[in-house]
Design an enzyme around this catalytic site. Structure first.
Site, PDB file in Angstrom:
ATOM      1  N   PRO A 235      -9.974   8.393  -6.003  1.00  0.00           N
ATOM      2  CA  PRO A 235     -10.929   9.247  -5.273  1.00  0.00           C
ATOM      3  C   PRO A 235     -10.609  10.715  -5.551  1.00  0.00           C
ATOM      4  O   PRO A 235      -9.677  11.269  -4.980  1.00  0.00           O
ATOM      5  CB  PRO A 235     -10.678   8.875  -3.809  1.00  0.00           C
ATOM      6  CG  PRO A 235      -9.253   8.422  -3.779  1.00  0.00           C
ATOM      7  CD  PRO A 235      -8.951   7.814  -5.107  1.00  0.00           C
ATOM      8  N   ASP A 410      -6.342  13.905  -7.150  1.00  0.00           N
ATOM      9  CA  ASP A 410      -6.339  12.589  -6.515  1.00  0.00           C
ATOM     10  C   ASP A 410      -6.233  12.823  -5.002  1.00  0.00           C
ATOM     11  O   ASP A 410      -5.175  13.222  -4.501  1.00  0.00           O
ATOM     12  CB  ASP A 410      -5.158  11.766  -7.025  1.00  0.00           C
ATOM     13  CG  ASP A 410      -5.148  10.341  -6.477  1.00  0.00           C
ATOM     14  OD1 ASP A 410      -5.813  10.074  -5.461  1.00  0.00           O
ATOM     15  OD2 ASP A 410      -4.443   9.485  -7.068  1.00  0.00           O
ATOM     16  N   HIS A 411      -7.331  12.558  -4.291  1.00  0.00           N
ATOM     17  CA  HIS A 411      -7.391  12.884  -2.860  1.00  0.00           C
ATOM     18  C   HIS A 411      -6.426  12.042  -2.031  1.00  0.00           C
ATOM     19  O   HIS A 411      -6.134  12.370  -0.873  1.00  0.00           O
ATOM     20  CB  HIS A 411      -8.823  12.680  -2.354  1.00  0.00           C
ATOM     21  CG  HIS A 411      -9.188  13.590  -1.220  1.00  0.00           C
ATOM     22  ND1 HIS A 411      -8.274  14.098  -0.334  1.00  0.00           N
ATOM     23  CD2 HIS A 411     -10.395  14.099  -0.837  1.00  0.00           C
ATOM     24  CE1 HIS A 411      -8.885  14.857   0.543  1.00  0.00           C
ATOM     25  NE2 HIS A 411     -10.179  14.875   0.268  1.00  0.00           N
ATOM     26  N   ARG A 412      -5.891  10.960  -2.580  1.00  0.00           N
ATOM     27  CA  ARG A 412      -4.917  10.159  -1.842  1.00  0.00           C
ATOM     28  C   ARG A 412      -3.574  10.872  -1.750  1.00  0.00           C
ATOM     29  O   ARG A 412      -2.787  10.632  -0.825  1.00  0.00           O
ATOM     30  CB  ARG A 412      -4.714   8.805  -2.535  1.00  0.00           C
ATOM     31  CG  ARG A 412      -5.952   7.925  -2.600  1.00  0.00           C
ATOM     32  CD  ARG A 412      -5.715   6.720  -3.483  1.00  0.00           C
ATOM     33  NE  ARG A 412      -5.389   7.098  -4.858  1.00  0.00           N
ATOM     34  CZ  ARG A 412      -5.126   6.229  -5.829  1.00  0.00           C
ATOM     35  NH1 ARG A 412      -5.159   4.919  -5.573  1.00  0.00           N
ATOM     36  NH2 ARG A 412      -4.838   6.646  -7.045  1.00  0.00           N
ATOM     37  N   VAL A 413      -3.289  11.745  -2.719  1.00  0.00           N
ATOM     38  CA  VAL A 413      -1.956  12.345  -2.830  1.00  0.00           C
ATOM     39  C   VAL A 413      -1.874  13.681  -2.100  1.00  0.00           C
ATOM     40  O   VAL A 413      -0.900  13.974  -1.409  1.00  0.00           O
ATOM     41  CB  VAL A 413      -1.570  12.505  -4.314  1.00  0.00           C
ATOM     42  CG1 VAL A 413      -0.171  13.103  -4.443  1.00  0.00           C
ATOM     43  CG2 VAL A 413      -1.626  11.154  -5.027  1.00  0.00           C
TER      44      VAL A 413
END
Length: 442
Positions: A235, A410-413
Site C-alpha cells: 500500500p 510503503d504505508h505499512r512501514v
C-alpha cells in the site's frame, strides 16, 4: 570436507546455474581461486574457493541449484577413482563343458549365390547452416560447441540473436573470453541485422506476422514478477518536493575543477550522500515490513536503479554503508559497481543488501515520475531533470535551477508526516550542499 554451496548473489536470486566449472573433479584448488562461473537472475559471477584442497563436483554445469544447496565439496585428498568396466577385476575363465565329438559336416549342395539388392541412390546431404560470415556451423549453435569457445552467457545470447559465429571471434575478456562488445564488433563488421526485438514492427514491404513473441530472460521474468508483487501487495503513497539546486550545481562544478578524484561527481552522488544522512536521522524510512513486523536496518546502503545494458534487465547496484563515506568515496564506488553490473560481471554483494533506492531519470529529460518500490525496501526516491525556471527570491523574480523529487512510500512501514519530514531534510541538504562535505559523527 567443506561444502561449496550455491551462493545468494542478489536479493531476488532463488536459484543459480553453474555456467562453467573452471576446475575438474580431482584437481587441486587454492583458497580465493575461481573455480566456477555462476549465473543468477541478474548477471554472471565468479565463484571462488573458500579453502585449499581437492575439488569434488556434485552439480554439473547447466543444472540449476537452489540457494544454499551444495554444488561441490573441497577435500584434503583426491576422490577415489571409480572403476570403469575395463578396470573391473577379471575372473578366471571357467572351463567350458566338454562337447561330444562332432561328426565331419557333410558337403552341402551348392546353392546359387543370392542376387544382391539394388543399391539405393544416396540421399542428398542438407547444407549446414552458416553464420553471419558464411562459415558453416551446426544447427542451433553459434559457431562452436560451448566447450570449444570461452564466452559469457550474455555474449552467447547476443551471438545467437545476431547470427554471429563465436569461433571466428578473438575475445578481449580475461583469458581470451568473448564478451558482449566482441560480438557487437563482429556483427558490425559482417553487417549482421539487428536482433528482431529491435526491428520496428512495421516496415514497407515487410511480410510475416504483425506480432512477434519474445521469451523473457530469467532476469526479465524475475523483475516482472517482483514489480507485479510490489504494486499488488504494497500500500503505497507518494510525496513530491521541489528543490533549488543552483548551489549544488555550482559546487559540483567547483569540485570537478579543483578536487582530485572529484572529476566525475554527479548529481546522483550528491543525492546518495543527502539521502544517507537523512536516513540516519529518520531510521523509520530505513526499515522493512517482514512477516508482520518492522525490521529497522542499522546499515544504510543505497541502491541505484540504472538503465539496462543490451540483453539485460533493470539493474540496481548498491553503495554499501553510504552514510559512512564521503562524497568522493561515494562517487568512485557508485561508478565502479555500476560498471561491473553493466558488464555482466558484478562482484558478490554489488546487487544485494540495499535498504533504500534512488532512480534518477533527469538525464533523459524527465521532469517528474513515480518509481515502484523494490521490496523489502520501504521507499524509493524518483528524481527528475534540473530545469532553468523563474523563481521568487526575496521578493524578486530571478532565474533559478529547480529539481523535483518524488518519494514512494510503503504505508505499512511509516506514514505521511515521517515522509514529509524526510523529504524536507533531503531538500535542506541538497539546497545547502556544503553540508554534504562536512564529516558526520559516527
Amino acid at each position: 570436507m567443506p561444502d561449496v554451496n550455491m551462493p545468494k548473489l542478489s536479493d531476488t536470486m532463488e536459484e543459480g546455474t553453474v555456467v562453467e566449472w573452471k576446475k575438474k573433479s580431482g584437481e587441486a584448488v587454492k583458497k580465493g581461486e575461481v573455480i566456477a562461473e555462476v549465473e543468477s537472475d541478474k548477471a554472471t559471477f565468479d565463484l571462488e574457493s573458500e579453502a585449499d584442497g581437492v575439488l569434488d563436483i556434485i552439480v554439473q554445469q547447466g543444472v540449476p541449484a537452489k540457494i544454499g544447496a551444495p554444488i561441490a565439496r573441497i577435500g584434503s585428498d583426491a576422490p577415489a577413482a571409480k572403476p570403469t568396466p575395463k578396470e573391473a577385476p577379471k575372473e578366471a575363465p571357467k572351463e567350458a563343458p566338454k562337447e561330444a565329438p562332432k561328426e565331419a559336416p557333410k558337403e552341402a549342395p551348392k546353392a546359387d549365390k543370392p542376387t544382391p539388392a539394388p543399391e539405393r541412390a544416396p540421399l542428398p546431404t542438407p547444407p549446414a547452416p552458416s553464420g553471419a560470415d558464411g562459415t558453416p556451423r551446426e544447427a542451433g549453435s553459434t559457431g562452436a560447441a560451448a566447450t570449444d569457445v570461452k564466452a559469457s552467457p550474455l555474449a552467447r545470447r547476443l551471438a545467437a540473436e545476431l547470427g554471429v559465429n563465436l569461433a571466428t571471434i578473438q575475445g578481449s575478456g580475461p583469458e581470451g573470453r568473448i564478451v558482449k562488445e566482441d560480438v557487437q564488433a563482429a556483427a558490425s563488421k559482417s553487417g549482421s541485422p539487428p536482433p528482431a526485438s529491435r526491428v520496428p514492427p512495421r516496415m514497407a514491404g515487410r511480410t510475416g506476422p504483425d506480432v512477434e513473441v519474445v521469451e523473457p530472460s530469467r532476469m526479465q521474468a524475475t523483475i516482472a514478477r517482483r514489480m507485479a508483487e510490489s504494486k499488488t501487495t504494497v500500500p503505497e503513497f507518494t510525496v513530491t518536493v521541489e528543490a533549488r539546486v543552483d548551489l549544488a550545481v555550482s559546487m559540483r562544478q567547483q569540485l570537478k575543477d579543483s578536487v582530485p578524484g572529484a572529476e566525475k561527481v554527479t548529481m546522483t552522488d550528491l543525492l546518495v550522500r543527502a539521502c544517507a544522512l537523512a536516513l540516519r536521522k529518520f531510521p523509520e524510512v530505513n526499515s522493512s515490513w517482514v512477516d508482520g513486523k518492522f525490521q529497522r536496518k542499522r546499515q544504510i546502503s543505497i541502491g541505484l536503479a540504472v538503465a539496462p545494458s543490451e540483453g539485460m534487465g533493470l539493474l540496481v547496484p548498491v553503495v554499501h554503508d553510504a552514510d559512512m563515506k564521503d562524497l568522493i568515496q561515494i562517487s568512485i564506488e557508485s561508478r565502479q559497481v555500476i560498471e561491473r553490473a553493466r558488464s555482466g560481471r558484478p562482484a558478490e554483494g554489488d546487487l544485494s543488501g540495499a535498504t533504500f533506492s534512488i532512480s534518477n531519470l533527469g538525464m533523459f529529460g524527465v521532469d517528474e515520475f513515480v518509481a515502484i518500490i523494490n521490496p523489502p525496501e520501504a521507499a524509493i526516491l524518483a528524481v527528475g531533470a534540473i530545469k532553468d525556471v523563474p523563481v521568487v527570491d526575496e521578493g524578486r523574480i530571478v532565474p533559478g535551477k529547480v529539481m523535483r523529487m518524488t518519494l514512494s512510500v510503503d504505508h505499512r512501514v511509516f506514514y505521511g508526516a515521517t515522509a514529509a519530514q524526510f523529504m524536507a531534510e533531503v531538500k535542506r541538504l541538497i539546497e545547502n550542499p556544503v553540508t554534504l562535505l562536512v564529516p558526520q559523527p559516527q
